[in-house]
Scaffold this motif. Structure first.
Motif, PDB file in Angstrom:
ATOM      1  N   VAL A  19       0.568  25.340   2.437  1.00 26.88           N
ATOM      2  CA  VAL A  19      -0.471  24.367   2.095  1.00 26.88           C
ATOM      3  C   VAL A  19      -0.947  23.647   3.354  1.00 26.88           C
ATOM      4  CG1 VAL A  19      -0.969  22.320   0.695  1.00 26.88           C
ATOM      5  CG2 VAL A  19       0.602  24.054  -0.160  1.00 26.88           C
ATOM      6  N   ARG A  20      -2.250  23.470   3.457  1.00 25.33           N
ATOM      7  CA  ARG A  20      -2.796  22.628   4.519  1.00 25.33           C
ATOM      8  C   ARG A  20      -2.440  21.180   4.235  1.00 25.33           C
ATOM      9  NH1 ARG A  20      -8.419  24.315   3.874  1.00 25.33           N
ATOM     10  NH2 ARG A  20      -7.781  26.333   3.452  1.00 25.33           N
ATOM     11  N   MET A  21      -2.107  20.442   5.282  1.00 25.24           N
ATOM     12  CA  MET A  21      -1.727  19.040   5.111  1.00 25.24           C
ATOM     13  C   MET A  21      -2.819  18.256   4.378  1.00 25.24           C
ATOM     14  SD  MET A  21       1.301  18.910   6.288  1.00 25.24           S
ATOM     15  CE  MET A  21       1.709  17.209   6.555  1.00 25.24           C
ATOM     16  N   THR A  22      -4.060  18.614   4.587  1.00 27.69           N
ATOM     17  CA  THR A  22      -5.180  17.907   3.954  1.00 27.69           C
ATOM     18  C   THR A  22      -5.312  18.250   2.468  1.00 27.69           C
ATOM     19  OG1 THR A  22      -6.667  19.669   4.659  1.00 27.69           O
ATOM     20  CG2 THR A  22      -6.491  17.741   6.103  1.00 27.69           C
ATOM     21  N   ALA A  23      -4.583  19.256   1.988  1.00 29.47           N
ATOM     22  CA  ALA A  23      -4.716  19.696   0.594  1.00 29.47           C
ATOM     23  C   ALA A  23      -3.490  19.339  -0.251  1.00 29.47           C
ATOM     24  CB  ALA A  23      -4.956  21.206   0.555  1.00 29.47           C
ATOM     25  N   PHE A  24      -2.589  18.506   0.285  1.00 30.66           N
ATOM     26  CA  PHE A  24      -1.356  18.180  -0.443  1.00 30.66           C
ATOM     27  C   PHE A  24      -1.607  17.588  -1.823  1.00 30.66           C
ATOM     28  CE2 PHE A  24       2.769  17.799   2.153  1.00 30.66           C
ATOM     29  CZ  PHE A  24       2.656  19.107   2.544  1.00 30.66           C
ATOM     30  N   GLN A  25      -2.490  16.632  -1.932  1.00 22.04           N
ATOM     31  CA  GLN A  25      -2.691  15.950  -3.211  1.00 22.04           C
ATOM     32  C   GLN A  25      -3.097  16.943  -4.297  1.00 22.04           C
ATOM     33  OE1 GLN A  25      -5.341  12.594  -3.042  1.00 22.04           O
ATOM     34  NE2 GLN A  25      -5.052  12.111  -5.187  1.00 22.04           N
ATOM     35  N   ASP A  26      -4.043  17.823  -3.997  1.00 23.42           N
ATOM     36  CA  ASP A  26      -4.475  18.813  -4.988  1.00 23.42           C
ATOM     37  C   ASP A  26      -3.335  19.773  -5.322  1.00 23.42           C
ATOM     38  OD1 ASP A  26      -7.026  17.733  -5.113  1.00 23.42           O
ATOM     39  OD2 ASP A  26      -7.842  19.121  -3.622  1.00 23.42           O
ATOM     40  N   PHE A  27      -2.615  20.224  -4.282  1.00 21.17           N
ATOM     41  CA  PHE A  27      -1.515  21.158  -4.510  1.00 21.17           C
ATOM     42  C   PHE A  27      -0.444  20.535  -5.401  1.00 21.17           C
ATOM     43  CE2 PHE A  27       2.819  22.424  -3.279  1.00 21.17           C
ATOM     44  CZ  PHE A  27       2.812  23.718  -3.790  1.00 21.17           C
ATOM     45  N   PHE A  28      -0.020  19.311  -5.081  1.00 27.51           N
ATOM     46  CA  PHE A  28       1.039  18.682  -5.867  1.00 27.51           C
ATOM     47  C   PHE A  28       0.622  18.493  -7.316  1.00 27.51           C
ATOM     48  CE2 PHE A  28       3.053  16.830  -1.859  1.00 27.51           C
ATOM     49  CZ  PHE A  28       4.090  17.736  -1.884  1.00 27.51           C
ATOM     50  N   GLY A  29      -0.593  18.053  -7.562  1.00 29.90           N
ATOM     51  CA  GLY A  29      -1.056  17.883  -8.939  1.00 29.90           C
ATOM     52  C   GLY A  29      -0.999  19.187  -9.708  1.00 29.90           C
ATOM     53  N   ARG A  30      -1.483  20.251  -9.074  1.00 29.17           N
ATOM     54  CA  ARG A  30      -1.485  21.568  -9.706  1.00 29.17           C
ATOM     55  C   ARG A  30      -0.062  22.094  -9.891  1.00 29.17           C
ATOM     56  NH1 ARG A  30      -1.747  26.099  -6.937  1.00 29.17           N
ATOM     57  NH2 ARG A  30      -2.599  25.098  -5.071  1.00 29.17           N
TER      58      ARG A  30
END
Length: 150
Positions: A19-30
């Motif tokens: 995961v890109r550091m900038t995409a953590f929030q979306d990844f964690f939610g999913r």
């Protein structure tokens, strides 16, 4: 407060991606949503708070498995994996505050590990004890940072 502990291996069910550091929030939610739904499908309850298991160095991307610890055998559904939080000696600290300020706690823990002459293993994890789902005020969020050491 930084302290040493001893952990038993703990199986988890989650989603593993680089995961890109900038995409953590979306990844964690999913990831947390998918893992929770799969646990529900199997009529299994989480055996603890949500976790994120990190492998290897953190650069602009990181290899992470996000999900939930499980206390019974589960079969991962589509897009899900099982992994194990390692057992053995650890160094742990609870960070209180927003996720944006976690780097301060990481720096303190890494310095403490070096001062004690310990060596971190290749994996580490975070346990999300209190987060945005339960507490709207980020200054009250709590994240346990766990480093296996030798």
């Amino acid at each position: 407060m930084i302290e040493r502990a001893e952990r038993n291996p703990q199986p988890i069910l989650g989603v593993r991606e680089v995961v890109r550091m900038t995409a953590f929030q979306d990844f964690f939610g999913r990831a947390f949503g998918a893992a929770a739904a799969d646990l529900g499908r199997q009529e299994a309850a989480p055996a603890g708070p949500p976790v994120a298991l990190y492998r290897g160095p953190v650069t602009t991307t990181v290899d992470v498995t996000a999900g939930f610890p499980v206390g019974q055998p589960v079969t991962p559904g589509d897009g899900l994996v099982t992994a194990t939080l390692p057992g053995g000696p650890t160094v742990e600290a609870v960070h209180t505050g927003s996720y944006d300020s976690l780097s301060t706690t990481y720096a303190e823990v890494n310095a403490w590990i070096a001062e004690q002459g310990l060596t971190p293993e290749g994996e580490m994890w975070e346990e999300y004890l209190v987060g945005p789902d339960a507490e709207p005020d980020p200054s009250r969020w709590q994240t346990r940072v766990v480093f296996p050491v030798r």
